[in-house]
Motif scaffolding. Sequence first.
Motif, short mmCIF file in Angstrom:
data_model
loop_
_atom_site.label_atom_id
_atom_site.label_comp_id
_atom_site.label_asym_id
_atom_site.label_seq_id
_atom_site.Cartn_x
_atom_site.Cartn_y
_atom_site.Cartn_z
N GLY A 143 65.26 -32.67 -40.12
CA GLY A 143 64.99 -34.05 -38.82
C GLY A 143 64.07 -34.05 -38.13
O GLY A 143 62.92 -33.26 -38.61
N LYS A 144 63.73 -34.53 -36.98
CA LYS A 144 62.59 -34.67 -36.08
C LYS A 144 62.27 -33.34 -35.89
O LYS A 144 61.18 -32.86 -35.97
CB LYS A 144 62.80 -35.52 -34.94
N ILE A 145 63.15 -32.31 -35.43
CA ILE A 145 63.10 -31.00 -35.06
C ILE A 145 63.39 -30.21 -36.24
O ILE A 145 64.58 -30.10 -36.64
CB ILE A 145 63.73 -30.53 -33.89
N LYS A 146 62.91 -29.75 -37.15
CA LYS A 146 63.02 -29.14 -38.54
C LYS A 146 63.36 -27.57 -38.11
O LYS A 146 62.82 -27.01 -37.38
CB LYS A 146 61.74 -29.31 -39.46
N VAL A 147 64.31 -27.24 -39.15
CA VAL A 147 64.77 -25.81 -39.12
C VAL A 147 64.10 -25.26 -40.25
O VAL A 147 64.74 -25.69 -41.49
CB VAL A 147 66.10 -25.47 -39.02
N LEU A 148 63.44 -24.34 -40.21
CA LEU A 148 62.90 -23.61 -41.53
C LEU A 148 63.11 -22.18 -41.62
O LEU A 148 63.47 -21.58 -40.81
CB LEU A 148 61.30 -23.87 -41.38
N LYS A 149 63.27 -21.73 -42.96
CA LYS A 149 63.72 -20.45 -43.16
C LYS A 149 62.52 -19.83 -44.20
O LYS A 149 62.23 -20.34 -45.10
CB LYS A 149 65.03 -20.25 -43.68
N LYS A 150 62.15 -18.72 -43.62
CA LYS A 150 61.16 -18.08 -44.39
C LYS A 150 61.70 -16.79 -45.04
O LYS A 150 62.19 -16.00 -44.53
CB LYS A 150 59.96 -17.68 -43.60
N TYR A 151 61.85 -16.70 -46.49
CA TYR A 151 61.99 -15.69 -47.13
C TYR A 151 60.98 -15.14 -47.48
O TYR A 151 59.87 -15.25 -47.99
CB TYR A 151 63.01 -16.09 -48.57
N TYR A 152 61.02 -13.54 -47.51
CA TYR A 152 59.86 -12.65 -48.06
C TYR A 152 60.59 -11.27 -48.27
O TYR A 152 61.66 -10.87 -47.91
CB TYR A 152 58.93 -12.36 -46.80
N LYS A 153 60.00 -10.55 -49.44
CA LYS A 153 60.36 -9.29 -49.82
C LYS A 153 59.24 -8.26 -49.54
O LYS A 153 58.02 -8.73 -49.50
CB LYS A 153 60.70 -9.39 -51.35
N THR A 165 59.48 4.34 -57.87
CA THR A 165 58.57 4.81 -56.83
C THR A 165 58.52 3.72 -55.69
O THR A 165 58.40 4.19 -54.50
CB THR A 165 57.03 5.00 -57.40
N HIS A 166 58.97 2.44 -56.02
CA HIS A 166 59.06 1.46 -54.75
C HIS A 166 60.19 0.77 -55.20
O HIS A 166 60.80 0.65 -56.13
CB HIS A 166 57.77 0.62 -54.77
N LYS A 167 60.60 -0.14 -54.03
CA LYS A 167 61.87 -0.94 -54.08
C LYS A 167 61.41 -2.20 -53.24
O LYS A 167 60.80 -2.11 -52.40
CB LYS A 167 62.90 -0.23 -53.73
N PHE A 168 62.06 -3.30 -53.72
CA PHE A 168 61.92 -4.83 -53.07
C PHE A 168 62.91 -4.78 -52.18
O PHE A 168 64.15 -4.58 -52.57
CB PHE A 168 61.91 -5.80 -54.26
N GLU A 169 62.82 -5.07 -51.08
CA GLU A 169 63.82 -5.55 -49.92
C GLU A 169 63.45 -6.91 -49.42
O GLU A 169 62.59 -7.13 -49.21
CB GLU A 169 63.90 -4.33 -48.89
N GLU A 170 64.61 -7.75 -49.37
CA GLU A 170 64.50 -9.12 -48.89
C GLU A 170 64.82 -9.10 -47.29
O GLU A 170 65.81 -8.63 -46.71
CB GLU A 170 65.53 -9.94 -49.75
N PHE A 171 64.04 -9.87 -46.83
CA PHE A 171 64.18 -10.39 -45.25
C PHE A 171 64.00 -11.97 -45.47
O PHE A 171 63.64 -12.63 -45.92
CB PHE A 171 63.44 -9.48 -44.50
N SER A 172 64.25 -12.37 -43.97
CA SER A 172 64.21 -13.86 -43.70
C SER A 172 64.02 -14.18 -42.24
O SER A 172 64.57 -13.37 -41.28
CB SER A 172 65.33 -14.69 -44.27
N ASP A 173 63.15 -15.11 -41.80
CA ASP A 173 63.08 -15.36 -40.43
C ASP A 173 63.38 -17.08 -40.15
O ASP A 173 63.19 -17.84 -41.32
CB ASP A 173 61.65 -14.92 -39.83
N TYR A 174 63.88 -17.44 -39.12
CA TYR A 174 64.06 -18.81 -38.78
C TYR A 174 62.90 -19.21 -38.12
O TYR A 174 62.54 -18.55 -37.01
CB TYR A 174 65.53 -19.12 -38.24
#
Length: 240
Positions: A143-153, A165-174
């Motif tokens: 809409g006019k005011i958009k809601v966005l979500k950022k996915y990152y690992k 030796t390492h692992k991927f973990e998922e997070f997100s921000d709005y």
Amino acid sequence: MLKINFFAPFLLFFLIAANTFAQSQTYLSLYKDQLPYFQELITGGQYQESPRNYEGDPYYLDRTFGEGTLSINKIKYTEVPLIYDENADEVITFHPIHRQKILINAEKVEEFQLKDGSVFRKYVGNETYLHDKNGFYRVESDGKIKVLKKYYKTKDPIKEVGKFTHKFEEFSDYFYYYEGGFVLVRRKKQAIKSLGLNKKDVRKYFKGKSLYFSTDKERYILELAKLREDSSNIFNGFAE
């Protein structure tokens, strides 16, 4: 926006060329000999897989390609095999000749849609945010005011000695987005204040909805944006 089937030019070429080439020449060899894959348009080089001693993967959803769409220079390419690397913030397709994953030049991508219907769009202006990288955000509300979500690992080291030796973990921000401005939404009070909403109006709106920021953050953020857009008061930007 102009729509083009991603593989249509290749198929058209094959149909025309098939009448002039010997039957013994295979479909793939005809492709290799006569039609270079247009790397100058979409590719950013060969994609490097994560090491085998990394647990998990860097992808959104899963590591399997699915049919998606890709928008470049206001042209929408359909039926494109796509996956999205959340860790690198890169869009990846599949090279039909060399059978390898290749990067799509992130600077040229305006928007892409993945197999689950999720739409990711490129936004500028949020470069101070640590995980912005190439600026791809999933559009939750357009809409006019958009809601966005950022996915990152993230790639986190594993302390225990073992196979990985390492692992991927998922997070997100709005985020709320309006005319080039971003607001990172992490608290209810902050979200209400940034939209210039009255606390009393917010309580009245959510009365009887059984919807709480602490238990369903995404829906709550979306409903706040809807409340603000439906308000008779003119919205001129985020309040500080």
